[in-house]
Design a protein around this motif. Structure first.
Motif, short mmCIF file in Angstrom:
data_model
loop_
_atom_site.label_atom_id
_atom_site.label_comp_id
_atom_site.label_asym_id
_atom_site.label_seq_id
_atom_site.Cartn_x
_atom_site.Cartn_y
_atom_site.Cartn_z
N GLY A 153 0.60 -1.43 -0.02
CA GLY A 153 0.09 -0.13 0.05
C GLY A 153 0.88 1.23 0.10
O GLY A 153 0.58 2.28 -0.59
N ASP A 154 2.13 1.06 0.70
CA ASP A 154 3.04 1.93 0.20
C ASP A 154 2.61 3.72 1.14
O ASP A 154 3.02 4.63 0.42
N LEU A 155 1.88 3.56 2.02
CA LEU A 155 1.29 4.83 2.66
C LEU A 155 0.53 5.85 1.49
O LEU A 155 0.55 6.81 1.82
N ARG A 156 -0.12 4.97 0.80
CA ARG A 156 -0.60 5.74 -0.63
C ARG A 156 -1.66 6.80 0.06
O ARG A 156 -2.03 7.81 -0.35
N GLY A 157 -2.51 6.20 1.31
CA GLY A 157 -3.44 7.41 1.67
C GLY A 157 -2.82 8.63 2.26
O GLY A 157 -3.14 9.67 1.95
N MET A 158 -1.83 8.37 2.84
CA MET A 158 -0.94 9.55 3.47
C MET A 158 -0.32 10.41 2.48
O MET A 158 -0.20 11.71 2.67
N LYS A 159 0.12 9.66 1.49
CA LYS A 159 0.69 10.30 0.39
C LYS A 159 -0.13 11.32 -0.31
O LYS A 159 0.14 12.52 -0.78
N GLY A 214 10.00 8.65 11.87
CA GLY A 214 9.66 7.64 10.55
C GLY A 214 10.74 6.81 10.23
O GLY A 214 11.89 7.07 9.74
N LEU A 215 10.72 5.39 10.19
CA LEU A 215 11.89 4.85 9.57
C LEU A 215 11.60 4.49 8.26
O LEU A 215 10.41 3.90 7.90
N GLY A 216 12.30 5.12 7.41
CA GLY A 216 12.37 4.91 6.00
C GLY A 216 12.60 3.77 5.24
O GLY A 216 13.38 2.79 5.73
N SER A 217 12.23 3.40 3.90
CA SER A 217 12.51 2.32 3.43
C SER A 217 12.28 2.36 2.00
O SER A 217 11.62 3.36 1.58
N LYS A 218 13.07 1.67 1.36
CA LYS A 218 13.04 1.49 -0.35
C LYS A 218 12.58 0.21 -0.66
O LYS A 218 13.48 -1.01 -0.04
N ARG A 219 11.76 -0.30 -1.41
CA ARG A 219 11.54 -1.33 -1.90
C ARG A 219 11.32 -1.47 -3.36
O ARG A 219 10.79 -0.87 -4.05
N ILE A 223 8.45 -0.65 -5.66
CA ILE A 223 7.18 -0.98 -5.19
C ILE A 223 6.90 -0.41 -3.81
O ILE A 223 6.06 -0.69 -3.15
N GLY A 224 7.91 0.39 -3.39
CA GLY A 224 7.72 1.05 -1.93
C GLY A 224 8.66 2.30 -1.90
O GLY A 224 9.92 1.94 -2.09
N ASP A 225 8.36 3.20 -1.13
CA ASP A 225 9.20 4.36 -0.96
C ASP A 225 8.57 5.16 0.30
O ASP A 225 7.78 6.03 0.07
N ARG A 226 9.09 4.81 1.46
CA ARG A 226 8.55 5.67 2.78
C ARG A 226 9.98 6.49 3.11
O ARG A 226 10.88 5.78 3.38
N PRO A 227 9.75 7.37 3.22
CA PRO A 227 10.78 8.63 3.71
C PRO A 227 10.74 8.23 5.03
O PRO A 227 10.11 8.14 5.96
N SER A 228 12.26 8.81 5.48
CA SER A 228 12.60 8.68 6.90
C SER A 228 12.39 9.94 7.27
O SER A 228 12.28 11.08 6.57
N GLY A 229 12.53 10.26 8.82
CA GLY A 229 12.29 11.62 9.11
C GLY A 229 12.43 11.54 10.99
O GLY A 229 11.86 10.45 11.46
#
Length: 431
Positions: free
Chosen positions: A185-191, A219-224, A339-345
């Motif tokens: 889902g890759d945080l698509r709602g928040m994005k 936030g723990l970032g991730s790349k997928r 398939i996934g890109d969640r930023p850190s911060g």
């Protein structure tokens, strides 16, 4: 003996100093602010309502759990959640372009900027999963019963209590059932909310996690990525020597693992990598025409996340080129699909929202601890927008398994009251 004593004393002082540096400091003004809020007559009425509707909250919890919200298939649960919001009473309700269910509770002032509070609608389980709730004593069992369906029920209870107590806030409050928090889902709602909706968000509170105490301010970032390797395919004997996507994929894993391990073992903040899924091929005696793997990389530091991503990309290119130059017949091609890109911060513990969250946690006799996770707050935190993630309360286990369970062992529904206090402190209570 004197030297030993002095050594132990020095060690003890050092240990106390380190402990003091790691101690979370809650400013007195926020402790007093939360105490004043909790003593307000209308807030006390709301607290009483939250306790009185405990049984109904459990019924709402079960009702929502038994509506499967598979990844990218949250619409039916969203409709049910919207109906519960409507019954609880809001000024307006809508479902946005990606499926977030948003309820607006208007404030009394002209201050701009919404205070948002959300729980996610989606669970990790696919279509066809049996989500019937089984009750054994005081334990509820079903996939998704805790993560994050209980938090949705908490939002309904909080909203009802605010309305029954006739609580007014200074700022507008958004109460949200969000989509796309889990997995791909890759945080698509928040994005969508923070990048495309046009909503002016002042601050955000997410309810997602276990018992009270932990306050996530980072936030723990991730790349997928999905790596797709393709070739002609053929018979394992008759076409022996033909380029084999599986062999190329294996080389890519080897090259990447060695380079990534060397990088993550260096003097950097914690960074991880993982090959989580592999697939492809048609039979044991066939050279596959396609091979794939899914890779997850995480890092505390945005810089490290970019660097481990670069290592992955260069490793794949190197491995495929080496394989194609190894003397095999023909060659393989490859495609990298993000398939996934969640930023850190990370937000400072000194900002008002974090301080209020910790002060409210302390109000209920629980010691707060700041934490980092991969949750809906990744998006606002990466943009510098104040956001925290708090627990849904109760006890539970087996998250993301078919044996997930939940027990509401909070006699006074403290976690719902916690969410209410933080929301009121951030939005401002109208007197």
């Amino acid at each position: 003996m004197k030297k030993i004593y002095l050594g132990l004393l020095t060690f003890g002082l050092l240990a106390n100093l380190i402990q003091a540096q790691n101690t979370i400091s809650v400013e007195k003004k926020y402790t007093k602010e939360i105490a004043r809020l909790a003593k307000d007559k209308k807030v006390k009425v709301a607290f009483g309502q939250i306790e009185e509707q405990k049984e109904q909250t459990t019924k709402d919890h079960i009702k929502l759990t038994e509506i499967l919200a598979a990844p990218f298939k949250e619409d039916k649960r969203g409709v049910a959640f919207a109906q519960l919001l409507r019954e609880a009473g809001l000024d307006s309700i809508w479902t946005d372009n990606v499926g977030n269910v948003i309820g607006l509770r208007k404030g009394v002032s002209d201050e701009t900027g919404y205070v948002g509070i959300d729980a996610h609608l989606d669970i990790v389980f696919p279509e066809g999963t049996d989500v019937t709730v089984k009750k054994i004593g005081d334990t509820l069992k079903a996939p998704g019963i805790g993560d994050d369906t209980r938090a949705l029920a908490n939002l309904i209870s909080m909203l009802k209590a605010m309305n029954k107590a006739n609580i007014k806030t200074q700022k507008d409050v958004l109460i949200v059932g969000s989509v796309g928090e889990e997995g791909l889902g890759d945080l698509r709602g928040m994005k969508y909310i923070f990048n495309e909706s046009g909503l002016d968000i002042d601050s955000w509170i997410a309810i997602d996690g276990g018992s009270m105490g932990r306050v996530s301010n980072a936030g723990l970032g991730s790349k997928r990525y999905k790596l797709l390797v393709k070739g002609k395919g053929g018979h394992s004997w008759g076409a022996f020597g033909l380029a084999n996507p599986h062999h190329a994929l294996g080389m890519a894993i080897d090259v990447f693992s060695k380079a990534a391990w060397e990088y993550t073992s260096g003097d950097i903040s914690k960074t991880s990598f993982n090959v989580g899924r592999i697939g492809g091929g048609t039979s044991v005696n066939s050279i596959p025409f396609e091979s794939w793997m899914e890779v997850d990389m995480r890092a505390i530091s945005p810089k490290n996340l970019e660097e481990i991503e670069a290592i992955f990309k260069s490793s794949v290119e190197k491995a495929i080129n080496e394989y194609n130059s190894s003397g095999i017949e023909d060659e393989v091609t490859y495609e990298l699909i993000k398939i996934g890109d969640r930023p850190s911060g990370e937000l400072s513990e000194d900002i008002p929202l974090v301080q209020r969250s910790m002060a409210a946690t302390e109000y209920f006799g629980v010691t707060p601890s700041l934490g980092r996770g991969s949750t809906n707050i990744n998006i606002p935190v990466s943009k510098g927008i104040p956001a925290v993630c708090i627990g849904r309360g109760g006890s539970g286990g087996g998250a993301h398994s078919l044996h997930e369970w939940y027990v509401n062992d909070e006699p006074h529904e403290e976690s719902i009251k916690l969410a209410l206090l933080i929301t009121l402190a951030q939005a401002g209570l109208d007197k």
